[in-house]
Design a protein around this motif. Structure first.
Motif, PDB file in Angstrom:
ATOM      1  N   LEU B 182     -60.033  32.275 -34.827  1.00  0.00           N
ATOM      2  CA  LEU B 182     -58.786  31.507 -34.854  1.00  0.00           C
ATOM      3  C   LEU B 182     -58.095  31.574 -33.494  1.00  0.00           C
ATOM      4  CD1 LEU B 182     -56.767  29.861 -36.474  1.00  0.00           C
ATOM      5  CD2 LEU B 182     -55.578  31.957 -36.970  1.00  0.00           C
ATOM      6  N   GLY B 183     -58.087  32.767 -32.875  1.00  0.00           N
ATOM      7  CA  GLY B 183     -57.472  32.903 -31.560  1.00  0.00           C
ATOM      8  C   GLY B 183     -58.133  31.982 -30.553  1.00  0.00           C
ATOM      9  N   CYS B 184     -59.488  31.935 -30.560  1.00  0.00           N
ATOM     10  CA  CYS B 184     -60.190  31.066 -29.614  1.00  0.00           C
ATOM     11  C   CYS B 184     -59.877  29.604 -29.884  1.00  0.00           C
ATOM     12  CB  CYS B 184     -61.699  31.288 -29.717  1.00  0.00           C
ATOM     13  SG  CYS B 184     -62.184  32.930 -29.230  1.00  0.00           S
ATOM     14  N   LEU B 185     -59.802  29.226 -31.165  1.00  0.00           N
ATOM     15  CA  LEU B 185     -59.522  27.824 -31.499  1.00  0.00           C
ATOM     16  C   LEU B 185     -58.143  27.413 -31.017  1.00  0.00           C
ATOM     17  CD1 LEU B 185     -60.834  27.089 -35.066  1.00  0.00           C
ATOM     18  CD2 LEU B 185     -61.245  25.809 -33.007  1.00  0.00           C
ATOM     19  N   ILE B 186     -57.141  28.297 -31.230  1.00  0.00           N
ATOM     20  CA  ILE B 186     -55.786  27.954 -30.805  1.00  0.00           C
ATOM     21  C   ILE B 186     -55.738  27.834 -29.288  1.00  0.00           C
ATOM     22  CG2 ILE B 186     -53.405  28.764 -30.708  1.00  0.00           C
ATOM     23  CD1 ILE B 186     -53.821  29.976 -33.434  1.00  0.00           C
ATOM     24  N   ALA B 187     -56.468  28.742 -28.598  1.00  0.00           N
ATOM     25  CA  ALA B 187     -56.518  28.657 -27.147  1.00  0.00           C
ATOM     26  C   ALA B 187     -57.156  27.339 -26.722  1.00  0.00           C
ATOM     27  CB  ALA B 187     -57.301  29.827 -26.577  1.00  0.00           C
ATOM     28  N   GLY B 188     -58.246  26.926 -27.404  1.00  0.00           N
ATOM     29  CA  GLY B 188     -58.883  25.653 -27.092  1.00  0.00           C
ATOM     30  C   GLY B 188     -57.932  24.495 -27.288  1.00  0.00           C
ATOM     31  N   MET B 189     -57.161  24.560 -28.368  1.00  0.00           N
ATOM     32  CA  MET B 189     -56.181  23.505 -28.659  1.00  0.00           C
ATOM     33  C   MET B 189     -55.117  23.454 -27.560  1.00  0.00           C
ATOM     34  SD  MET B 189     -55.953  21.385 -31.184  1.00  0.00           S
ATOM     35  CE  MET B 189     -54.768  20.175 -31.748  1.00  0.00           C
ATOM     36  N   ASN B 190     -54.641  24.621 -27.115  1.00  0.00           N
ATOM     37  CA  ASN B 190     -53.656  24.665 -26.025  1.00  0.00           C
ATOM     38  C   ASN B 190     -54.206  23.979 -24.788  1.00  0.00           C
ATOM     39  OD1 ASN B 190     -51.782  26.051 -27.431  1.00  0.00           O
ATOM     40  ND2 ASN B 190     -52.273  28.060 -26.605  1.00  0.00           N
ATOM     41  N   LYS B 191     -55.458  24.334 -24.471  1.00  0.00           N
ATOM     42  CA  LYS B 191     -56.107  23.777 -23.287  1.00  0.00           C
ATOM     43  C   LYS B 191     -56.170  22.259 -23.402  1.00  0.00           C
ATOM     44  CE  LYS B 191     -58.658  24.492 -19.584  1.00  0.00           C
ATOM     45  NZ  LYS B 191     -57.981  24.987 -18.407  1.00  0.00           N
TER      46      LYS B 191
END
Lengths: 200, 223
Positions: B182-191
């Motif tokens: 989930l952390g990686c996905l949210i970071a991807g979304m931010n990017k």
């Protein structure tokens, strides 16, 4: 009996920690874990409310819902009991224990929508409602109390780790919540080591 | 036109899970398989739409001071209905979602939309808001559960994808993996959001292409 309580303690605090293995109460876990002090405040408020809510909901379930065959209304009944209880505790503390009120005050209203409290109460109903009344009451209260202690432990540990990630420099898109979630995952990994302990 | 904008908001720009970070508890717990994710997503969408409609109809009747309590009662009423329906018609789903069906009551998404949208807008807009936010929630759930199921079990919606020689990466299904993915996905979304923001706010494309793009990107990151 005492042995069972001890087992409930061990399983709630370490093996099946509310946050790290059951995912209950993640919102406040991420929301108020910026500093260890506030995390401890939130934890104490949760211990307080969850123990009382377990007791109150156990009584409401056994003496009102079961008696009038209204078991299917448990969701509405429990959320109302919790909301009323939080309101009542807030008023009581404000009037009689102002020091505690000013310490816990801001966290109390948040607890109504903390899924850990409703979750604990519903798990109590699922697990202990077939037992004799007295036993189910004691087990429920113990479960509520120790689950909240586990929650507090998790949130305080996490706040301590998080205070250090504040000073590190993750990639920009990871700043804030994403890196906090990854950190939580690493702590959860450590906690999953406890699941090797077999209970029962 | 307005519906399109609401859809883009619900699915991408204000995605309840990946951008607004609402309702993470139940999300982390049930995204171990795609079928769970779809069931939970539909249940939440149904409750969200119904409660948005009723709250927006009653928005002038409910007094300001007790609005949160009234919202909670309305929401828990609909959750009880949905729970009874699932119990009656989908007993397997009921078993695998367990305690998280009644916990929809305290899912922050529903109360947040009630407070931020339905209590200020008319019934039609509120229904649309419920549906679009529900779609955004369901899609986010499906993406996360697809990654977790594929890595942790080698299957996709129960169908074996990776072949029998694949050794499952068990961590993805365990709680720890849930947090990290989930952390990686949210970071991807931010990017992604910061990248689209730079391009002078292009008109939103359809949600699907973006989500699949993101999924492909995450897949490579995680593998």
């Amino acid at each position: 009996m005492l042995k069972d309580i001890l087992l409930i303690m061990l399983s709630c605090v370490l093996v099946e920690n509310f946050i790290f293995s059951r995912f209950l109460g993640c919102c406040p876990f991420l929301g108020v874990s910026e500093k260890p002090g506030t995390a401890l405040g939130m934890g104490c408020a949760v211990v307080f409310v969850m123990t009382l809510a377990s007791a109150a909901c156990n009584l409401v379930y056994n003496f009102i819902l079961v008696r009038f065959h209204l078991e299917y209304l448990y969701t509405i009944a429990f959320i109302l009991v919790i909301a009323a209880l939080v309101q009542f505790i807030e008023m009581f503390l404000k009037r009689f224990v102002p020091a505690l009120y000013s310490a816990l005050g801001i966290y109390l209203p948040l607890i109504t929508t903390n899924c850990a409290v409703l979750g604990a109460v519903i798990l109590n109903m699922n697990n202990y409602s077939d037992m004799p009344l007295g036993q189910s009451f004691i087990y429920s209260v113990a479960f509520g109390f120790f689950a909240a202690v586990g929650f507090t432990l998790a949130i305080v540990i996490f706040a301590g780790v998080r205070a250090r990630t504040e000073f590190s420099a993750p990639p920009r898109s990871f700043k804030g919540t994403p890196i906090a979630l990854v950190t939580a995952g690493l702590i959860a990994m450590a906690f999953s080591g406890f699941s090797g302990i077999s209970i029962g | 036109m307005k519906f399109k904008k609401q859809l883009a908001d619900g699915v991408i720009y204000k995605n309840p899970v990946l951008v607004q970070l609402l309702g993470l508890c139940s999300m982390l717990a049930i995204t171990t398989s795609i079928s769970n994710a779809i069931g939970m997503g539909l249940a939440v969408t149904a409750v969200l739409t119904c409660s948005n409609l009723l709250i927006s109809l009653l928005r002038k009747v409910i007094p300001e001071q007790i609005r949160i309590a009234s919202f909670v009662v309305i929401i828990s009423g609909f959750v009880t209905i949905v729970e009874m329906l699932i119990k009656a018609y989908l007993p397997d789903l009921n078993k695998s979602l367990g305690v998280f069906i009644p916990l929809i009551v305290v899912n922050c998404i529903i109360l947040a939309r009630a407070e931020a949208f339905a209590s200020k807008n008319g019934p039609v807009a509120s229904i649309l808001d419920g549906i679009t936010m529900g779609i955004g929630y369901t899609l986010a759930l499906i993406v996360i559960s697809a990654i977790r199921e594929l890595l942790g079990n080698g299957t996709l919606a129960g169908v074996n994808i990776m072949g029998s020689s694949y050794k499952p990466m068990l961590i993805a299904i365990l709680p720890a993996g849930g947090f990290i993915i989930l952390g990686c996905l949210i970071a991807g979304m931010n990017k992604l959001l910061s990248m689209t923001g730079k391009k002078k706010k292009e008109p939103a494309h359809t949600g699907d292409t973006l989500v699949t793009e993101k999924k492909a990107k995450e897949g490579t990151e995680n593998a």
